[in-house]
Design a protein around this motif. Structure first.
Motif, short mmCIF file in Angstrom:
data_model
loop_
_atom_site.label_atom_id
_atom_site.label_comp_id
_atom_site.label_asym_id
_atom_site.label_seq_id
_atom_site.Cartn_x
_atom_site.Cartn_y
_atom_site.Cartn_z
N ILE A 1 -20.44 17.58 7.01
CA ILE A 1 -20.54 17.31 5.58
C ILE A 1 -22.01 17.10 5.24
CG2 ILE A 1 -19.84 15.82 3.67
CD1 ILE A 1 -17.47 14.91 5.27
N ARG A 2 -22.50 17.84 4.26
CA ARG A 2 -23.89 17.67 3.80
C ARG A 2 -23.89 17.22 2.34
NH1 ARG A 2 -26.31 23.06 3.92
NH2 ARG A 2 -24.22 23.62 3.20
N PHE A 3 -24.96 16.56 1.96
CA PHE A 3 -25.04 15.98 0.62
C PHE A 3 -26.29 16.48 -0.10
CE2 PHE A 3 -22.74 13.17 3.42
CZ PHE A 3 -21.61 12.83 2.68
N GLU A 4 -26.18 16.56 -1.42
CA GLU A 4 -27.30 17.05 -2.24
C GLU A 4 -28.44 16.02 -2.29
OE1 GLU A 4 -27.91 19.04 -6.65
OE2 GLU A 4 -26.33 17.56 -6.36
N ASN A 5 -28.12 14.74 -2.38
CA ASN A 5 -29.13 13.71 -2.55
C ASN A 5 -29.03 12.64 -1.45
OD1 ASN A 5 -30.16 14.87 -4.90
ND2 ASN A 5 -28.69 13.77 -6.20
N GLU A 6 -30.05 11.82 -1.37
CA GLU A 6 -30.05 10.71 -0.42
C GLU A 6 -29.06 9.62 -0.87
OE1 GLU A 6 -34.03 9.32 -0.28
OE2 GLU A 6 -34.76 11.00 0.93
N PHE A 7 -28.60 8.82 0.09
CA PHE A 7 -27.70 7.72 -0.23
C PHE A 7 -27.78 6.68 0.88
CE2 PHE A 7 -25.31 10.66 2.31
CZ PHE A 7 -24.55 9.87 3.16
N GLN A 8 -27.29 5.50 0.63
CA GLN A 8 -27.15 4.48 1.66
C GLN A 8 -25.67 4.20 1.87
OE1 GLN A 8 -29.23 1.02 0.21
NE2 GLN A 8 -27.41 0.25 -0.86
N PHE A 9 -25.34 3.64 3.04
CA PHE A 9 -23.92 3.42 3.30
C PHE A 9 -23.71 2.12 4.07
CE2 PHE A 9 -25.47 5.71 6.97
CZ PHE A 9 -24.83 5.12 8.05
N ASN A 10 -22.52 1.60 3.88
CA ASN A 10 -22.07 0.41 4.58
C ASN A 10 -21.10 0.87 5.67
OD1 ASN A 10 -20.25 -1.76 5.30
ND2 ASN A 10 -21.11 -2.92 3.59
N SER B 1 -31.26 7.33 2.62
CA SER B 1 -31.95 8.45 3.26
C SER B 1 -31.07 9.70 3.13
CB SER B 1 -32.24 8.13 4.73
OG SER B 1 -32.96 9.19 5.33
N CYS B 2 -31.58 10.79 3.69
CA CYS B 2 -30.79 12.04 3.72
C CYS B 2 -29.96 12.06 4.98
CB CYS B 2 -31.73 13.26 3.66
SG CYS B 2 -30.86 14.84 3.81
N TYR B 3 -28.63 12.06 4.82
CA TYR B 3 -27.73 12.03 5.96
C TYR B 3 -26.74 13.22 5.89
CZ TYR B 3 -29.18 7.11 6.20
OH TYR B 3 -29.90 5.95 6.27
N SER B 4 -26.22 13.54 7.06
CA SER B 4 -25.08 14.46 7.13
C SER B 4 -24.09 13.90 8.14
CB SER B 4 -25.52 15.87 7.56
OG SER B 4 -25.98 15.88 8.90
N LEU B 5 -22.83 14.22 7.94
CA LEU B 5 -21.76 13.70 8.79
C LEU B 5 -21.14 14.84 9.60
CD1 LEU B 5 -19.84 11.20 6.51
CD2 LEU B 5 -20.72 10.69 8.78
N LEU B 6 -21.06 14.65 10.92
CA LEU B 6 -20.44 15.65 11.79
C LEU B 6 -19.12 15.10 12.31
CD1 LEU B 6 -20.85 18.45 13.13
CD2 LEU B 6 -21.72 17.22 15.13
N PHE B 7 -18.03 15.84 12.04
CA PHE B 7 -16.68 15.43 12.46
C PHE B 7 -16.22 16.33 13.61
CE2 PHE B 7 -17.00 13.60 8.34
CZ PHE B 7 -16.15 12.51 8.31
#
Length: 287
Positions: A68-77, A135-141
């Motif tokens: 999963i890739r995202f257009e903008n940076e984000f933070q996560f809990n 930051s800029c993140y991507s999620l690998l499942f």
């Protein structure tokens, strides 16, 4: 080959085609279901980070895993991340066990990861209280145990394919042998006349394994007309070429022989001997 063999050939081919099509369709459906579920996860992650406008980019498939890739940076809990993913996986039933890796876009470094399986439950959350910076993140499942048909079903499908292939092979061999038996050998004495074969040597017509005998004059007459197929041959030419100087014919002898030939060629309506009034005769056929 008996018509039943053709039915077996057709049935085997259709069965194999349907199985391949259904298998491909199932694979496509599974991929689409995974992509939709992962996009749901991506949107929920953005909403949790107070972002309701930026996009989740198209899901990428990488060596059996999904990113999963995202257009903008984000933070996560971490706690919210694990809870969101676990909730959607349980709702959609995608997999019982999986690994999630959060990568930093620029460095490709895995900055957070966790695994869920039958032993490691989703309520065991690493770094639970540590909110990750924006930051800029991507999620690998990586789906370790995606929900699949029972092994018995897969084995049954394999058996169906093998049986269909075997039937197809048998029917193909029978069809080949039938065609080989039915196709006349390359005999220079055989001439194709529509549905007939004209055997010059044995002076006979052959149609559907039936033999129709011709007299010597009938064979000579038919051969002459065939040599000028779809063209008019004058009466005088026919008489001279077939009877020559024998002098044993009278005015209507030619017409009698033509009538006999027509009778013997009546099984194929596409082969006709046409009378060109006052001129001669013409053998009409597709060549």
């Amino acid at each position: 080959m008996h018509p039943k063999n053709f039915k077996i050939l057709g049935f085997s081919f259709v069965l194999l085609l349907l199985f391949i099509t259904s298998s491909n369709a199932q694979d496509t459906t599974d991929d689409k279901q995974i992509v939709v579920s992962l996009r749901m996860i991506g949107h929920q992650i953005l909403l949790k980070s107070k972002d309701s406008t930026s996009r989740v980019l198209p899901i990428l498939k990488e060596n059996g895993s999904y990113r999963i890739r995202f257009e903008n940076e984000f933070q996560f809990n971490p706690e919210e991340l694990v809870s969101t993913i676990d909730s959607i996986f349980n709702e959609t039933g995608l997999a019982n066990s999986y690994i999630v890796e959060m990568d930093e876009c620029e460095t490709q470094e895995v900055i957070y990861s966790f695994m869920v399986d039958e032993i490691t439950k989703s309520d065991i959350i690493p770094c639970k209280e540590r909110i990750q910076p924006k930051s800029c993140y991507s999620l690998l499942f990586t789906l370790i145990k995606p929900n699949k048909p029972a092994p018995e079903t897969s084995q049954f499908n394999i058996i169906i394919v093998l049986v269909a292939l075997l039937l197809l092979l048998i029917a193909s061999v029978l069809f080949f042998l039938w065609r080989r038996r039915k196709t006349p050998k390359n005999d220079p004495n055989l001439i194709s006349l529509g549905a007939y074969h004209f055997d010059k040597r044995n002076t006979e017509l052959i149609i559907e394994h039936q033999k129709i005998e011709l007299t010597g004059k009938e064979a000579d007459l038919l051969l002459l007309l065939y040599s000028a197929a779809n063209k008019t041959v004058e009466r005088e030419v026919i008489l001279n070429m077939v009877w020559g100087d024998e002098g044993d014919y009278v005015g209507r002898t030619l017409d009698v022989f033509i009538s006999k030939l027509r009778k013997k060629l009546e099984f194929d309506s596409k082969v006709k001997i046409v009378n060109i009034r006052g001129v001669g005769y013409k053998l009409v056929m597709d060549i």
